[in-house]
Design a protein around this motif. Structure first.
Motif, PDB file in Angstrom:
ATOM      1  N   TYR A 151      20.971  56.447  -4.804  1.00  0.00           N
ATOM      2  CA  TYR A 151      20.398  55.372  -4.006  1.00  0.00           C
ATOM      3  C   TYR A 151      20.758  55.552  -2.536  1.00  0.00           C
ATOM      4  O   TYR A 151      21.577  56.406  -2.167  1.00  0.00           O
ATOM      5  CB  TYR A 151      20.858  54.003  -4.518  1.00  0.00           C
ATOM      6  N   GLY A 152      20.115  54.769  -1.691  1.00  0.00           N
ATOM      7  CA  GLY A 152      20.350  54.893  -0.261  1.00  0.00           C
ATOM      8  C   GLY A 152      21.023  53.666   0.334  1.00  0.00           C
ATOM      9  O   GLY A 152      20.931  52.559  -0.213  1.00  0.00           O
ATOM     10  N   GLU A 153      21.694  53.881   1.432  1.00  0.00           N
ATOM     11  CA  GLU A 153      22.359  52.784   2.142  1.00  0.00           C
ATOM     12  C   GLU A 153      22.546  53.193   3.595  1.00  0.00           C
ATOM     13  O   GLU A 153      22.817  54.351   3.894  1.00  0.00           O
ATOM     14  CB  GLU A 153      23.708  52.484   1.493  1.00  0.00           C
ATOM     15  N   ILE A 154      22.355  52.258   4.485  1.00  0.00           N
ATOM     16  CA  ILE A 154      22.630  52.509   5.900  1.00  0.00           C
ATOM     17  C   ILE A 154      24.063  52.084   6.171  1.00  0.00           C
ATOM     18  O   ILE A 154      24.395  50.893   6.099  1.00  0.00           O
ATOM     19  CB  ILE A 154      21.651  51.743   6.805  1.00  0.00           C
ATOM     20  N   ALA A 155      24.925  53.061   6.433  1.00  0.00           N
ATOM     21  CA  ALA A 155      26.338  52.783   6.666  1.00  0.00           C
ATOM     22  C   ALA A 155      26.514  52.038   7.980  1.00  0.00           C
ATOM     23  O   ALA A 155      25.673  52.116   8.888  1.00  0.00           O
ATOM     24  CB  ALA A 155      27.128  54.091   6.694  1.00  0.00           C
ATOM     25  N   GLU A 156      27.615  51.329   8.083  1.00  0.00           N
ATOM     26  CA  GLU A 156      27.874  50.537   9.286  1.00  0.00           C
ATOM     27  C   GLU A 156      27.903  51.407  10.533  1.00  0.00           C
ATOM     28  O   GLU A 156      27.389  51.007  11.595  1.00  0.00           O
ATOM     29  CB  GLU A 156      29.205  49.790   9.137  1.00  0.00           C
ATOM     30  N   ALA A 157      28.473  52.606  10.420  1.00  0.00           N
ATOM     31  CA  ALA A 157      28.527  53.500  11.583  1.00  0.00           C
ATOM     32  C   ALA A 157      27.125  53.894  12.034  1.00  0.00           C
ATOM     33  O   ALA A 157      26.825  53.922  13.237  1.00  0.00           O
ATOM     34  CB  ALA A 157      29.342  54.748  11.247  1.00  0.00           C
ATOM     35  N   SER A 158      26.244  54.185  11.081  1.00  0.00           N
ATOM     36  CA  SER A 158      24.872  54.540  11.426  1.00  0.00           C
ATOM     37  C   SER A 158      24.134  53.354  12.022  1.00  0.00           C
ATOM     38  O   SER A 158      23.349  53.495  12.975  1.00  0.00           O
ATOM     39  CB  SER A 158      24.121  55.030  10.180  1.00  0.00           C
ATOM     40  N   LEU A 159      24.372  52.177  11.468  1.00  0.00           N
ATOM     41  CA  LEU A 159      23.726  50.970  11.973  1.00  0.00           C
ATOM     42  C   LEU A 159      24.143  50.687  13.407  1.00  0.00           C
ATOM     43  O   LEU A 159      23.306  50.355  14.257  1.00  0.00           O
ATOM     44  CB  LEU A 159      24.067  49.791  11.070  1.00  0.00           C
ATOM     45  N   GLU A 160      25.428  50.826  13.692  1.00  0.00           N
ATOM     46  CA  GLU A 160      25.905  50.574  15.044  1.00  0.00           C
ATOM     47  C   GLU A 160      25.310  51.577  16.031  1.00  0.00           C
ATOM     48  O   GLU A 160      24.948  51.216  17.157  1.00  0.00           O
ATOM     49  CB  GLU A 160      27.435  50.627  15.085  1.00  0.00           C
ATOM     50  N   ARG A 161      25.192  52.822  15.618  1.00  0.00           N
ATOM     51  CA  ARG A 161      24.597  53.833  16.503  1.00  0.00           C
ATOM     52  C   ARG A 161      23.127  53.535  16.756  1.00  0.00           C
ATOM     53  O   ARG A 161      22.626  53.708  17.870  1.00  0.00           O
ATOM     54  CB  ARG A 161      24.767  55.225  15.897  1.00  0.00           C
ATOM     55  N   LEU A 162      22.418  53.102  15.711  1.00  0.00           N
ATOM     56  CA  LEU A 162      21.015  52.749  15.884  1.00  0.00           C
ATOM     57  C   LEU A 162      20.879  51.557  16.825  1.00  0.00           C
ATOM     58  O   LEU A 162      20.037  51.563  17.735  1.00  0.00           O
ATOM     59  CB  LEU A 162      20.386  52.427  14.522  1.00  0.00           C
ATOM     60  N   ARG A 163      21.679  50.544  16.617  1.00  0.00           N
ATOM     61  CA  ARG A 163      21.622  49.373  17.494  1.00  0.00           C
ATOM     62  C   ARG A 163      21.915  49.748  18.938  1.00  0.00           C
ATOM     63  O   ARG A 163      21.251  49.272  19.872  1.00  0.00           O
ATOM     64  CB  ARG A 163      22.621  48.321  17.016  1.00  0.00           C
ATOM     65  N   ALA A 164      22.910  50.608  19.135  1.00  0.00           N
ATOM     66  CA  ALA A 164      23.260  51.020  20.494  1.00  0.00           C
ATOM     67  C   ALA A 164      22.125  51.793  21.144  1.00  0.00           C
ATOM     68  O   ALA A 164      21.817  51.607  22.327  1.00  0.00           O
ATOM     69  CB  ALA A 164      24.535  51.862  20.464  1.00  0.00           C
ATOM     70  N   ALA A 165      21.475  52.669  20.359  1.00  0.00           N
ATOM     71  CA  ALA A 165      20.365  53.448  20.899  1.00  0.00           C
ATOM     72  C   ALA A 165      19.224  52.533  21.316  1.00  0.00           C
ATOM     73  O   ALA A 165      18.635  52.688  22.401  1.00  0.00           O
ATOM     74  CB  ALA A 165      19.884  54.460  19.866  1.00  0.00           C
ATOM     75  N   LEU A 166      18.902  51.554  20.471  1.00  0.00           N
ATOM     76  CA  LEU A 166      17.781  50.668  20.762  1.00  0.00           C
ATOM     77  C   LEU A 166      18.103  49.647  21.837  1.00  0.00           C
ATOM     78  O   LEU A 166      17.190  49.112  22.483  1.00  0.00           O
ATOM     79  CB  LEU A 166      17.339  49.949  19.474  1.00  0.00           C
ATOM     80  N   ALA A 167      19.397  49.386  22.045  1.00  0.00           N
ATOM     81  CA  ALA A 167      19.795  48.426  23.075  1.00  0.00           C
ATOM     82  C   ALA A 167      19.815  49.060  24.461  1.00  0.00           C
ATOM     83  O   ALA A 167      19.866  48.350  25.471  1.00  0.00           O
ATOM     84  CB  ALA A 167      21.171  47.851  22.754  1.00  0.00           C
ATOM     85  N   GLY A 168      19.773  50.392  24.515  1.00  0.00           N
ATOM     86  CA  GLY A 168      19.780  51.080  25.802  1.00  0.00           C
ATOM     87  C   GLY A 168      18.422  51.024  26.471  1.00  0.00           C
ATOM     88  O   GLY A 168      17.532  50.260  26.074  1.00  0.00           O
ATOM     89  N   ASP A 169      18.261  51.843  27.482  1.00  0.00           N
ATOM     90  CA  ASP A 169      16.979  51.896  28.169  1.00  0.00           C
ATOM     91  C   ASP A 169      15.880  52.285  27.195  1.00  0.00           C
ATOM     92  O   ASP A 169      16.041  53.193  26.376  1.00  0.00           O
ATOM     93  CB  ASP A 169      17.029  52.915  29.312  1.00  0.00           C
ATOM     94  N   HIS A 170      14.743  51.597  27.295  1.00  0.00           N
ATOM     95  CA  HIS A 170      13.614  51.930  26.427  1.00  0.00           C
ATOM     96  C   HIS A 170      13.096  53.317  26.768  1.00  0.00           C
ATOM     97  O   HIS A 170      13.042  53.711  27.931  1.00  0.00           O
ATOM     98  CB  HIS A 170      12.488  50.903  26.591  1.00  0.00           C
ATOM     99  N   ALA A 171      12.713  54.045  25.731  1.00  0.00           N
ATOM    100  CA  ALA A 171      12.040  55.317  25.957  1.00  0.00           C
ATOM    101  C   ALA A 171      10.681  55.026  26.593  1.00  0.00           C
ATOM    102  O   ALA A 171      10.102  53.956  26.373  1.00  0.00           O
ATOM    103  CB  ALA A 171      11.879  56.061  24.646  1.00  0.00           C
ATOM    104  N   PRO A 172      10.138  55.964  27.381  1.00  0.00           N
ATOM    105  CA  PRO A 172       8.860  55.702  28.058  1.00  0.00           C
ATOM    106  C   PRO A 172       7.758  55.227  27.118  1.00  0.00           C
ATOM    107  O   PRO A 172       6.963  54.357  27.474  1.00  0.00           O
ATOM    108  CB  PRO A 172       8.522  57.056  28.683  1.00  0.00           C
TER     109      PRO A 172
END
Length: 304
Positions: A151-172
């Motif tokens: 089965y699959g799971e999004i680990a907390e470390a991966s979730l935090e990295r995703l949130r940080a990426a999306l919280a940064g400057d928007h891609a063009p």
């Protein structure tokens, strides 16, 4: 197929290649190396592909040899077409072998240029993570594999990295998220048991963000849905095609291979075109019209 419109990123979305290091048949029936080569040959004439994605179960056995075989074939195809290449682990992959050959999964950049990575040791408990920019889109890979289980799971470390990426400057032109286990209902009891266990955290992370599409695999069949208002596209399997019309409690698959061609427009619009590899012994052509005949049919049908 037409060239993509100006400003559109065209993605070749592959999944579930299941190559084995020793060339063994998948489930004792499918030569996945030949299947992969068949898919790549089928889409060879599709114009304008700027990114190739393999959304998990890249390998069947997790060996470095299996990843090297995928890199040779898919990486070689992407390089010849001037496309970037991004891969992410699935439940059949082993992070150690994956990292040894594919690093963080972002292997080729725009123009098919090899990307340089600093190789660092990470224990298998640490999810693979990567992001890059392709044609003004941020491509983020999220490792949903869980060592030792299906089965699959999004680990907390991966979730935090995703949130940080999306919280940064928007891609063009926004973000594309790639993972293996789809955040969509499963088609069979077996896939339900092996589903993504926490899709709600992904929904929370992408809601209201610049994510334009989520690309996934795992189900070995083309599915489309939405999560938090974002399109989710599941690619057909390269290894086989799940029978989604059979009894829910049973599991069977056909010898069949396919892929998606996904267009992500400059305004964020997304559409996908499923592509399957016809079998000469079972898929006879219904008709084939040459260009001149098509032009005459258009003229007769439209008066133009």
């Amino acid at each position: 197929m037409q060239q993509p419109a100006a400003g559109t990123l065209r993605v070749l979305h592959l999944s579930d290649t299941h190559l084995a290091g020793d060339g063994a048949l998948h489930q004792g029936s499918v030569d996945t190396t030949a299947a992969l080569e068949g898919v790549l040959a089928r889409v060879d004439g599709v114009p304008g592909i700027g990114l190739v994605v393999v959304s998990g179960d890249v390998s069947e056995d997790g060996t470095p040899e299996s990843y090297a075989a995928v890199l040779e074939r898919v990486g070689g195809w992407a390089e010849r077409h001037g496309a970037a290449l991004v891969t992410v682990p699935g439940n059949h992959d082993l992070r150690e072998g994956f990292r040894q050959v594919l690093a963080n999964g972002h292997v080729l950049g725009e123009g098919g240029r090899p990307l340089m990575h600093t190789m660092e040791y990470h224990p298998p408990t640490v999810p693979v993570w990567g992001q890059s920019i392709v044609a003004g889109r941020r491509i983020v890979t999220v490792d949903t594999s869980v060592p030792g289980v299906g089965y699959g799971e999004i680990a907390e470390a991966s979730l935090e990295r995703l949130r940080a990426a999306l919280a940064g400057d928007h891609a063009p032109h926004g973000t594309v998220v790639v993972l293996h286990h789809p955040p969509l209902p499963a088609p069979t009891a077996l896939h339900e048991a092996l589903r993504l266990r926490n899709p709600e955290v992904l929904a929370d992370a992408i809601r209201g963000s610049d994510v334009r599409v989520v690309l996934a695999g795992h189900y070995h069949h083309h599915f489309a849905g939405t999560l938090a208002g974002v399109p989710v596209l599941v690619a057909p399997g390269v290894a086989n095609d799940t029978d989604v019309t059979g009894a829910y409690e049973e599991e069977s698959a056909y010898v069949d291979s396919g892929a998606l061609v996904v267009d992500v427009a400059e305004d964020g619009s997304v559409w996908s075109t499923p592509v399957r590899v016809p079998r000469p012994d079972a898929d006879p052509l219904a008709f084939a019209l040459d260009a001149d005949t098509v032009a005459r049919v258009i003229e007769a049908s439209t008066g133009q």
